[in-house]
Design a protein around this motif. Structure first.
Motif, PDB file in Angstrom:
ATOM      1  N   TYR A 141       0.842  -1.195   0.000  1.00 48.25           N
ATOM      2  CA  TYR A 141       0.000   0.000   0.000  1.00 48.25           C
ATOM      3  C   TYR A 141       0.877   1.246   0.000  1.00 48.25           C
ATOM      4  O   TYR A 141       2.105   1.159   0.024  1.00 48.25           O
ATOM      5  CB  TYR A 141      -0.987   0.002   1.172  1.00 48.25           C
ATOM      6  N   MET A 178      -6.526   9.487   1.035  1.00 42.66           N
ATOM      7  CA  MET A 178      -5.447   9.493   0.054  1.00 42.66           C
ATOM      8  C   MET A 178      -5.049  10.929  -0.294  1.00 42.66           C
ATOM      9  O   MET A 178      -5.891  11.732  -0.698  1.00 42.66           O
ATOM     10  CB  MET A 178      -5.872   8.769  -1.228  1.00 42.66           C
ATOM     11  N   VAL A 237      -7.168   0.570  -1.192  1.00 47.14           N
ATOM     12  CA  VAL A 237      -6.049   1.017  -2.023  1.00 47.14           C
ATOM     13  C   VAL A 237      -6.281   0.602  -3.473  1.00 47.14           C
ATOM     14  O   VAL A 237      -6.102   1.395  -4.402  1.00 47.14           O
ATOM     15  CB  VAL A 237      -4.715   0.457  -1.498  1.00 47.14           C
TER      16      VAL A 237
END
Length: 240
Positions: free
Chosen positions: A120, A175, A223
């Motif tokens: 990730y 993110m 992800v």
């Protein structure tokens, strides 16, 4: 993966509001025993302090919320036992490192870490270092994690404005796209050299993702969902 929403956020409004965590208090004996068992195989695991979201909501492009502080042993037990207390969430930032040629670079976690083998973005559970007064500054935290894990400093990358939230159960990954000046291969070589210079790096390797074909099961679903969304958008733009 298709049922994980990708929610654009213009900004975060996160506060530090200390409060007792009932789960950590009531399950103390079990937690300590579980953490002791984990440290048999991974003695490097440290029971530091972390932050968990005790309230939060998304409205009009803004994530508003507050964090409490607890110990890592309580957090990891809560995670390993399937998130039994639904009153808190693990809301954490991830640095979606993107190269100058449009690829994303992801970390493969080392065998000694709590997420060994997973792939990730550079990330970390928020901790007291992210608290400034009454504010929880996740951008500062995620840039610190990027530097610690890859060696890339703030002067070498440009964080994009805003965030993308990917909620999944009691996890809320945020993110932050971070644009690098170098191409993917150059970044991979550089980061691998940084990892080899450390006595015990947090990462085992750095992976390049250029297309949906590069996604794999060891990536957490949130992800993979974010990557599929961004790569699909980029491919559509190139075809237009």
């Amino acid at each position: 993966m298709d049922d994980i929403p990708i929610i654009p956020l213009a900004r975060l409004d996160l506060r530090f509001e200390p409060a007792p965590w009932r789960f950590a208090l009531e399950r103390r004996t079990d937690i300590d025993a579980h953490f002791a068992e984990l440290r048999v195989d991974k003695p490097e695991m440290w029971n530091g302090r972390v932050l968990l979201m005790r309230r939060g909501e998304i409205a009009d492009g803004v994530l508003t919320g507050a964090y409490l502080e607890t110990d890592f042993a309580s957090f990891i037990s809560w995670r390993d036992w399937g998130y039994p207390d639904k009153s808190v969430r693990n809301c954490f930032p991830m640095a979606a490192l993107r190269s100058s040629d449009g690829a994303f670079l992801l970390a493969e976690m080392g065998a000694h870490t709590a997420t060994a083998g997973q792939i990730y973005f550079a990330a970390g559970t928020p901790d007291p270092n992210d608290v400034s007064g009454e504010t929880v500054d996740l951008e500062r935290g995620v840039m610190r994690e990027l530097t610690e894990e890859t060696g890339l400093g703030r002067a070498e990358v440009a964080p994009e404005p805003g965030w993308h939230a990917t909620p999944l159960g009691q996890r809320l990954a945020l993110m932050k796209v971070v644009q690098a000046r170098e191409d993917a291969i150059s970044l991979q070589v550089r980061i691998r050299a940084f990892l080899s210079s450390q006595e015990q790096p947090e990462l085992a390797d750095i992976r390049i993702v250029r297309s949906i074909d590069d996604l794999e099961p060891r990536m957490p679903p949130y992800v993979a969902a974010f990557l599929a969304n961004r790569l699909s958008l980029a491919s559509a733009a190139e075809s237009a």
